[in-house]
Structures are given as structure tokens and as C-alpha cells.
Design an enzyme around this catalytic site. Structure first.
Site, short mmCIF file in Angstrom:
data_model
loop_
_atom_site.label_atom_id
_atom_site.label_comp_id
_atom_site.label_asym_id
_atom_site.label_seq_id
_atom_site.Cartn_x
_atom_site.Cartn_y
_atom_site.Cartn_z
N ASP A 245 -1.68 -3.19 -4.97
CA ASP A 245 -0.42 -3.80 -4.54
C ASP A 245 0.25 -4.57 -5.67
O ASP A 245 -0.38 -4.97 -6.65
CB ASP A 245 -0.64 -4.72 -3.34
CG ASP A 245 -1.63 -5.83 -3.63
OD1 ASP A 245 -2.66 -5.58 -4.30
OD2 ASP A 245 -1.39 -6.98 -3.22
N GLU B 138 -4.33 -7.51 -2.75
CA GLU B 138 -4.82 -8.66 -3.52
C GLU B 138 -3.80 -9.78 -3.56
O GLU B 138 -4.15 -10.96 -3.52
CB GLU B 138 -5.18 -8.20 -4.95
CG GLU B 138 -5.87 -9.25 -5.80
CD GLU B 138 -4.92 -10.08 -6.65
OE1 GLU B 138 -5.37 -11.00 -7.34
OE2 GLU B 138 -3.69 -9.81 -6.63
#
Length: 408
Positions: free
Chosen positions: A80, A175
Site C-alpha cells: 500500500d 502497512e
């Protein structure tokens, strides 16, 4: 074009921004799109046990090509990108032979990448930089890490003479919103230790992170016609401002560095009736971290004391912890990385992470995982950039660590 650059340019054009407030993992479908792509590429490289699960965790194994007894090393990066600036239409641009001057990223929007604001640019005179078009972030955090790990795997599969033990890879989702690789099945994964490739400029290595918590404060007001509201209206927006003023003005991200913690108000929305405030709370010291959380509880209690119980509601939870405690007993992981840097002529920069990495939670779950550099600068914004040579050095570092453990 180098393998790592080619991969990086492809990955950053796959939108994979995380999203707050979702009850699914991954929080956005783009992360699964990237995960599927990486799974296909890992299979094409000939890795075994390639798996892309329903939560977009990508795992794979490069089997050892020697009978030597070598620890199983893992490398991790996250799928991400950050939430502050969109990654929906990343249009990366190469600036070749950078001359040390201003780089106009977007003339229309008046977005310029200048060494007067970002002096680290001057370290890269004569090099090739990858920059944004001034409307999105770049995504080097952490697609540079993904590209570097993939390029290292590509090298090892293409060079059977390169002796290595069993190498594991894990690419994980969300994350940036504190998920922390919490769903990775470590027993099944089977690594002895790991490295996240999720740091900043060349030479950075970290085995300390913040302790982290999130807090949402919901403030309830009372809306009354403003012409007839004396002693009746309770403006939740003003109460929110009052709450914010209870935290020290010099303990924010913009006023702190190194080991200094902070309270960060990252979201504020509402009207007279209801206001919501989202904070993140960070500190390297466990003791001070607990004191900061207590300060948030006390501020909410103070607001309720002044305006009535139930005026403010607090939802607070820990996100991750300082991994130092878990890495320290196995400092050979850090020492080997430092030895690798020395052999490559890279000057180490041991710094505490002013944030978190998947290594924080992985370390606490039993997989010690310090963090290595990617080479990126100015993450989470339109001025993000990375040098191609920095990415190549990160690839070299991954390979050198594997080589050193194979020779121990």
C-alpha cells in the site's frame, strides 16, 4: 533500463493506496491487483510456494542452492501507499543527469521540487532521478522496496553460481494504516529472521521504531438556532478546538525529530452537533508513550468535566511497539547488514524510525525484523523522489546480506 527501475515504474502505476475505516484486509482493491501481479512475476522467476491469499499477502520461497546450514532469511515490503496524497494516476518521470537546480514537477499547479526546500537533492547531482508529475505521490514508499527485492530475486535465479540459502519473501497490505503484517502466518512462513526494505536514503538502517496508538475523539454538541441560542447551544467544533489546545504546541510532527514523540491531529471534521478528531500518538520510550495516552484520556475527561459526561467519547487503541526489545537479542541481523554496507562502500546511518514498519509487529510476533533503506526521499507527498542508483544499491545490499550469511 535496469531491472529495478523497470519494475519500479510498473508498480507505481498500479494504484494501491490504503484507506482508513475499512473492515476488510486489504482496505482497497488496488492492493490485491498489485499482489496478483507480483504473484505472477514470482512464478515466472521460478520461485516455489508462491501464494497470494485472500488478504493480499504475497509469499514465496527461493530454495537454497547449497547444502550448507544457512539461516532462512526473509525480505518484506508493503503493497500500500500513504493516504495523504493520491496515487490514483501516478505518472513517474525520469530526470537524467540532474544538474542541482529546481525541478518543475507541474507548471500549472506551481509544484516545484527545489533544493532550497529539499537540500538532499544536491546529493544526487549527475544522477537519474524518478519524480512525480506534481499531482500525486510517487509510491517509492514502499514500491521501491518491492522492486528492489524482486530485482534481487531475479538476479539470484539468473545466476545459479550465486550461492544462497533459503530466501523467503513476503509482500503485505495496509502497512500505512497500522495493520503491521498481523495476518502473516509466521509458522507456515518459516523464516528465522527478516528485513523490511522500507527505509529512506541510502545507508539508513533501523532497529528502533515508535510505540504507536491511534485515538478518535467524538464530541457531541447541541444545535440551536443561532438567533436564540444563548445558554443553549453547544458548538462541538469549538469544543474540538479547545481539546486540541490541551496538547503542547511543540509536540507535533512539525516540531519534533529523532527520539522526540508527538501528538498528531490528522483528521478534524464536524459541525455544531458532532465533531470527530483523529489523532496518532507516537513515542520511542514506553514510559513516555503511556504518559501520552494518559494525557489524551485526561483531556477528554476534562472536556466532560466542563460540559457534562458524555460530551466527548474516546476510542483509543495501540497499533505497534518499538521493536528494539525483540531485535536486541539477535543483533547479528543488524551486524551483518552493517558488514554488508561496509563491503559495498555504503556509509551506515543508524536511525530510529519515526514511524512504523511491518517489522515492528513481526518482531513482536517472534520474527526479528530490522529495516533497510530503499533510497526514497519525501515520502507521502507530491515532492517524493528516488535516485536510480540508490535503488540499485538497495538491490546490492539485499544480495550482499544473503551472500554473507551463505558464507558464515
Amino acid at each position: 533500463m535496469s531491472s529495478v527501475l523497470d519494475r519500479f515504474l510498473k508498480y507505481v502505476q498500479i494504484p494501491s493506496q490504503a484507506a482508513h475505516g475499512k473492515d476488510t484486509v486489504p482496505s482497497t482493491p488496488g492492493q490485491m491487483t498489485l499482489a496478483v501481479e507480483l504473484g505472477e512475476e514470482l512464478r515466472a522467476l521460478g520461485l516455489s510456494d508462491v501464494d497470494v491469499d485472500e488478504h493480499a499477502y504475497v509469499t514465496a520461497t527461493l530454495p537454497a542452492n547449497t547444502d550448507r546450514k544457512i539461516p532462512v532469511i526473509a525480505f518484506n515490503a508493503h503493497l500500500d501507499t500513504a493516504l495523504e496524497v493520491t496515487d490514483d494516476t501516478v505518472r513517474p518521470r525520469l530526470v537524467e543527469n540532474y544538474d542541482g537546480g529546481d525541478i518543475v514537477l507541474n507548471e500549472k499547479e506551481r509544484v516545484t521540487l527545489s533544493p532550497s526546500t529539499f537540500p538532499d537533492l544536491l546529493k544526487y547531482r549527475g544522477e537519474t532521478l524518478v519524480v512525480t508529475d506534481g499531482t500525486t505521490l510517487l509510491g517509492a514508499d514502499d514500491k521501491a522496496g518491492i522492486a528492489e527485492i524482486m530485482a534481487a530475486l531475479e538476479y539470484m535465479t539468473a545466476h545459479p553460481e550465486f550461492v544462497h540459502g533459503c530466501v523467503k519473501v513476503a509482500f503485505s497490505p495496509d502497512e500505512e494504516i497500522g495493520h503491521g503484517a498481523s495476518l502473516l502466518d509466521l509458522e507456515k512462513f518459516g523464516a528465522d529472521f527478516a528485513y523490511t526494505v522500507d527505509g529512506g536514503e541510502v545507508g539508513e538502517i533501523s532497529y528502533e521504531t515508535f510505540n504507536a496508538a491511534r485515538a478518535r475523539v467524538t464530541i457531541h454538541g447541541r444545535s440551536v438556532h443561532p438567533g436564540k441560542s444563548k445558554n443553549k447551544m453547544v458548538n462541538s467544533i469549538l469544543l474540538g478546538l479547545e481539546l486540541a489546545s490541551m496538547f503542547p504546541a511543540d509536540e507535533t510532527p512539525a516540531t519534533t525529530e529523532e527520539y522526540e514523540g508527538f501528538f498528531h491531529l490528522l483528521g478534524f471534521s464536524g459541525n455544531v452537533e458532532t465533531t470527530t478528531m483523529d489523532y496518532i500518538i507516537r513515542d520511542h520510550s514506553t514510559e513516555t508513550f503511556q504518559a501520552r495516552k494518559k494525557a489524551v484520556e485526561d483531556a477528554v475527561a476534562a472536556l466532560n468535566g466542563r460540559y457534562g459526561e458524555g460530551t466527548a467519547e474516546l476510542d483509543m487503541a495501540d497499533q505497534y511497539y518499538n521493536m528494539l526489545e525483540k531485535v536486541k537479542p539477535q543483533m547479528h541481523i543488524v551486524d551483518t547488514a552493517l558488514e554488508a554496507m561496509g563491503q559495498l562502500g555504503i556509509e551506515p546511518k543508524i536511525i530510529p524510525v519515526r514511524g512504523g514498519t511491518d517489522g515492528s509487529q513481526l518482531s513482536y510476533r517472534g520474527l526479528p525484523t530490522p529495516n533497510l533503506f530503499t533510497g526514497g526521499h519525501n515520502a507521502h507527498g507530491k515532492h517524493e523522489f528516488i535516485s536510480v542508483s540508490s535503488m540499485e544499491k538497495a538491490v546490492d545490499l539485499v544480495l550482499k546480506i544473503v551472500e554473507l550469511y551463505a558464507g558464515k
